[in-house]
Design a protein around this motif. Structure first.
Motif, PDB file in Angstrom:
ATOM      1  N   GLU A   1       0.707  -1.086   0.072  1.00  0.00           N
ATOM      2  CA  GLU A   1      -0.131   0.003   0.027  1.00  0.00           C
ATOM      3  C   GLU A   1       0.895   1.187   0.094  1.00  0.00           C
ATOM      4  OE1 GLU A   1      -2.599  -0.036   3.498  1.00  0.00           O
ATOM      5  OE2 GLU A   1      -3.613  -1.912   2.625  1.00  0.00           O
ATOM      6  N   SER A   2       0.519   2.128  -0.844  1.00  0.00           N
ATOM      7  CA  SER A   2       1.311   3.612  -0.905  1.00  0.00           C
ATOM      8  C   SER A   2       0.869   4.203   0.511  1.00  0.00           C
ATOM      9  CB  SER A   2       0.800   4.360  -2.065  1.00  0.00           C
ATOM     10  OG  SER A   2      -0.473   4.742  -1.915  1.00  0.00           O
ATOM     11  N   GLY A   3       1.610   5.376   0.701  1.00  0.00           N
ATOM     12  CA  GLY A   3       1.109   6.048   1.764  1.00  0.00           C
ATOM     13  C   GLY A   3      -0.232   6.892   1.404  1.00  0.00           C
ATOM     14  N   GLU A   4      -0.673   7.386   2.315  1.00  0.00           N
ATOM     15  CA  GLU A   4      -2.167   8.013   2.198  1.00  0.00           C
ATOM     16  C   GLU A   4      -1.755   9.270   1.033  1.00  0.00           C
ATOM     17  OE1 GLU A   4      -5.225  10.548   4.612  1.00  0.00           O
ATOM     18  OE2 GLU A   4      -5.041   8.194   5.262  1.00  0.00           O
ATOM     19  N   LEU A   5      -2.538   9.432   0.114  1.00  0.00           N
ATOM     20  CA  LEU A   5      -2.122  10.451  -0.903  1.00  0.00           C
ATOM     21  C   LEU A   5      -2.778  11.854  -0.528  1.00  0.00           C
ATOM     22  CD1 LEU A   5      -2.939   8.540  -4.388  1.00  0.00           C
ATOM     23  CD2 LEU A   5      -0.850   8.817  -3.141  1.00  0.00           C
ATOM     24  N   ALA A   6      -1.859  12.833  -0.556  1.00  0.00           N
ATOM     25  CA  ALA A   6      -2.345  14.047  -0.061  1.00  0.00           C
ATOM     26  C   ALA A   6      -3.253  14.589  -1.151  1.00  0.00           C
ATOM     27  CB  ALA A   6      -0.969  14.870   0.119  1.00  0.00           C
ATOM     28  N   TYR A   7      -4.271  15.341  -0.753  1.00  0.00           N
ATOM     29  CA  TYR A   7      -5.113  16.099  -1.744  1.00  0.00           C
ATOM     30  C   TYR A   7      -4.514  17.068  -2.591  1.00  0.00           C
ATOM     31  CZ  TYR A   7      -9.240  18.677  -3.561  1.00  0.00           C
ATOM     32  OH  TYR A   7     -10.126  19.213  -4.252  1.00  0.00           O
ATOM     33  N   GLY A   8      -4.553  17.009  -3.886  1.00  0.00           N
ATOM     34  CA  GLY A   8      -3.953  17.808  -4.685  1.00  0.00           C
ATOM     35  C   GLY A   8      -2.433  17.415  -5.137  1.00  0.00           C
ATOM     36  N   GLN A   9      -2.086  16.217  -4.608  1.00  0.00           N
ATOM     37  CA  GLN A   9      -0.794  15.647  -4.744  1.00  0.00           C
ATOM     38  C   GLN A   9      -0.751  15.336  -6.551  1.00  0.00           C
ATOM     39  OE1 GLN A   9       0.516  12.566  -2.404  1.00  0.00           O
ATOM     40  NE2 GLN A   9       2.034  11.843  -3.901  1.00  0.00           N
TER      41      GLN A   9
ATOM     42  N   THR B   1       0.111  11.462 -16.035  1.00  0.00           N
ATOM     43  CA  THR B   1       0.222  12.566 -15.164  1.00  0.00           C
ATOM     44  C   THR B   1      -1.250  12.622 -14.569  1.00  0.00           C
ATOM     45  OG1 THR B   1       2.046  13.822 -16.217  1.00  0.00           O
ATOM     46  CG2 THR B   1       0.673  14.890 -14.492  1.00  0.00           C
ATOM     47  N   GLY B   2      -1.283  12.674 -13.215  1.00  0.00           N
ATOM     48  CA  GLY B   2      -2.540  12.645 -12.351  1.00  0.00           C
ATOM     49  C   GLY B   2      -2.601  13.664 -11.386  1.00  0.00           C
ATOM     50  N   THR B   3      -3.774  14.187 -10.623  1.00  0.00           N
ATOM     51  CA  THR B   3      -3.680  14.924  -9.590  1.00  0.00           C
ATOM     52  C   THR B   3      -4.756  14.317  -8.807  1.00  0.00           C
ATOM     53  OG1 THR B   3      -3.441  16.872 -10.957  1.00  0.00           O
ATOM     54  CG2 THR B   3      -4.119  17.289  -8.635  1.00  0.00           C
ATOM     55  N   VAL B   4      -4.222  13.888  -7.403  1.00  0.00           N
ATOM     56  CA  VAL B   4      -5.219  13.442  -6.307  1.00  0.00           C
ATOM     57  C   VAL B   4      -6.255  14.419  -6.061  1.00  0.00           C
ATOM     58  CG1 VAL B   4      -5.241  12.522  -4.021  1.00  0.00           C
ATOM     59  CG2 VAL B   4      -3.197  12.006  -5.427  1.00  0.00           C
ATOM     60  N   SER B   5      -7.741  13.818  -6.496  1.00  0.00           N
ATOM     61  CA  SER B   5      -8.992  14.608  -6.249  1.00  0.00           C
ATOM     62  C   SER B   5      -9.648  14.353  -5.021  1.00  0.00           C
ATOM     63  CB  SER B   5      -9.748  14.558  -7.481  1.00  0.00           C
ATOM     64  OG  SER B   5      -9.991  13.333  -7.900  1.00  0.00           O
ATOM     65  N   SER B   6      -9.261  13.139  -4.172  1.00  0.00           N
ATOM     66  CA  SER B   6      -9.999  12.880  -2.993  1.00  0.00           C
ATOM     67  C   SER B   6      -8.965  12.561  -1.861  1.00  0.00           C
ATOM     68  CB  SER B   6     -10.668  11.682  -3.563  1.00  0.00           C
ATOM     69  OG  SER B   6     -11.515  11.099  -2.219  1.00  0.00           O
ATOM     70  N   LYS B   7      -9.355  12.449  -0.770  1.00  0.00           N
ATOM     71  CA  LYS B   7      -8.831  12.447   0.397  1.00  0.00           C
ATOM     72  C   LYS B   7      -8.677  10.910   1.138  1.00  0.00           C
ATOM     73  CE  LYS B   7      -9.465  17.292   2.094  1.00  0.00           C
ATOM     74  NZ  LYS B   7      -9.819  18.089   3.105  1.00  0.00           N
ATOM     75  N   ASN B   8      -7.984  10.710   1.982  1.00  0.00           N
ATOM     76  CA  ASN B   8      -8.091   9.491   2.443  1.00  0.00           C
ATOM     77  C   ASN B   8      -7.641   8.116   1.531  1.00  0.00           C
ATOM     78  OD1 ASN B   8     -10.708  11.019   3.994  1.00  0.00           O
ATOM     79  ND2 ASN B   8      -8.887  10.645   5.276  1.00  0.00           N
TER      80      ASN B   8
ATOM     81  N   THR C   1     -12.455   8.299  -9.770  1.00  0.00           N
ATOM     82  CA  THR C   1     -13.070   9.388  -8.564  1.00  0.00           C
ATOM     83  C   THR C   1     -12.014   9.534  -7.466  1.00  0.00           C
ATOM     84  OG1 THR C   1     -13.528   6.801  -7.251  1.00  0.00           O
ATOM     85  CG2 THR C   1     -15.171   7.775  -8.734  1.00  0.00           C
ATOM     86  N   THR C   2     -10.853   9.239  -7.752  1.00  0.00           N
ATOM     87  CA  THR C   2      -9.705   9.565  -6.563  1.00  0.00           C
ATOM     88  C   THR C   2      -8.485  10.392  -7.435  1.00  0.00           C
ATOM     89  OG1 THR C   2      -8.655   7.308  -7.156  1.00  0.00           O
ATOM     90  CG2 THR C   2     -10.281   7.620  -5.178  1.00  0.00           C
ATOM     91  N   ILE C   3      -8.226  10.167  -8.679  1.00  0.00           N
ATOM     92  CA  ILE C   3      -7.467  10.793  -9.377  1.00  0.00           C
ATOM     93  C   ILE C   3      -7.885  11.375 -10.624  1.00  0.00           C
ATOM     94  CG2 ILE C   3      -5.075  10.515 -10.546  1.00  0.00           C
ATOM     95  CD1 ILE C   3      -4.685   8.244  -8.460  1.00  0.00           C
ATOM     96  N   ARG C   4      -7.398  12.552 -10.759  1.00  0.00           N
ATOM     97  CA  ARG C   4      -7.878  13.284 -12.191  1.00  0.00           C
ATOM     98  C   ARG C   4      -6.663  13.200 -13.205  1.00  0.00           C
ATOM     99  NH1 ARG C   4      -9.226  17.428 -10.147  1.00  0.00           N
ATOM    100  NH2 ARG C   4      -7.388  18.915 -10.556  1.00  0.00           N
ATOM    101  N   PHE C   5      -6.635  12.528 -14.218  1.00  0.00           N
ATOM    102  CA  PHE C   5      -5.802  12.137 -15.023  1.00  0.00           C
ATOM    103  C   PHE C   5      -5.793  13.471 -16.270  1.00  0.00           C
ATOM    104  CE2 PHE C   5      -5.956   8.181 -13.271  1.00  0.00           C
ATOM    105  CZ  PHE C   5      -4.643   7.631 -13.051  1.00  0.00           C
TER     106      PHE C   5
END
Length: 296
Positions: free
Chosen positions: A226-234, A246-253, A290-294
């Motif tokens: 498991e990766s570490g918890e992704l930061a919102y906007g990462q 390339t993607g941007t994290v769009s959800s928390k937890n 739903t969690t990453i915007r590519f």
């Protein structure tokens, strides 16, 4: 800075073979002259052929003579295997190599490990390793050679299937196979009841038994990671075959799940041929949308 030597890869390999083995190697363009047991072409029955190869077919010889004949034939086959691997390596050697010499102990163990490799596809893998080591000494660890020695053709095909689903990240160049994500407990989880999403890798040519076989021989780590918890906007930067993603994290937890290659697996992976699996890439992007915007 690594010193570049004017000697070509083929010249370096020929010099190494002559110094360590007492003779140069045959040209890769020369015909395959595998040693044939006496009377090999006269048998139609495969069992009789195997008996001839073992030296047990010559009933007119004494037990000691048959044993000696078998050992001689074995040595000839092993020498043939070794020379074919080295000859094929000439085809993969680059024009220029570093000034560093190949460790003679490494080359000695390499030769010992290839003696009983007779499958053409596996010989090709060993040849690529030797050429890679000639070009850049220290590229392949001895542990990787012993791992490859344990690998069957079936496991080599499993590695090829896995390679088609593998990518790297800018943060960690060790290849991995993504297959899902977990959402840590949150209000969204309690409202929707959805905390995990997974891909069935079998749909894309990599079965669970194949994954277990790659774990068993030490090419994949033994547990899902498991990766570490992704930061919102990462920002995420993945390299999948020749494509950059390339993607941007769009959800928390959110935590991504993947299989990660061991050091030996990472060294062997570039040696196998593979084509990008576009269906897998699209399915992974759909799973994570739903969690990453590519981008793109």
């Amino acid at each position: 800075m690594v010193k570049i030597n004017s000697v070509s890869g083929q010249q370096r390999l020929r010099q190494l073979a002559k110094m360590q083995l007492g003779n140069s190697v045959v040209s890769p363009t020369e015909p395959d002259t595998a040693p044939e047991p006496a009377g090999h072409g006269q048998f139609n029955d495969k069992h009789q052929q195997l008996a001839a190869r073992s030296g047990a077919q010559s009933s007119h010889l004494s037990l000691a003579e048959r044993a000696q004949r078998r050992l001689q034939m074995q040595r000839e086959r092993q020498q043939h295997n070794l020379e074919r691997v080295i000859a094929q390596a000439l085809e993969y050697c680059p024009d220029t190599v570093s000034g560093q010499e190949v460790d003679p102990d490494w080359f000695t163990q390499f030769c010992e490990l290839t003696l009983d490799i007779s499958n053409a596809s596996m010989q090709q893998l060993w040849a690529k390793i030797l050429a890679g080591e000639i070009a850049s000494p220290g590229k392949f660890a001895l542990k990787t050679l012993h791992t490859l020695k344990r690998m069957s053709m079936k496991e080599a095909l499993a590695l090829q299937q896995a390679a088609a689903l593998s990518c790297r990240t800018r943060q960690d160049p060790t290849p991995r196979i993504y297959f899902g994500y977990i959402r840590r407990p949150s209000l969204w989880h309690f409202l929707t009841g959805r905390s995990r999403a997974l891909l069935n890798l079998n749909q894309f040519g990599l079965s669970y038994p194949q994954i277990l076989s790659l774990v068993d021989i030490g090419l994949l780590h033994s547990s899902e990671i498991e990766s570490g918890e992704l930061a919102y906007g990462q920002q995420l930067h993945w390299q999948y075959q020749q494509a950059s993603l390339t993607g941007t994290v769009s959800s928390k937890n959110v935590v991504l799940q993947y299989y990660k290659y061991t050091a030996s697996g990472a060294e062997l992976l570039p040696l196998v041929t593979r084509e990008p699996h576009q269906a897998y890439l699209e399915a992974l992007k759909t799973l994570l949308r739903t969690t990453i915007r590519f981008a793109g």
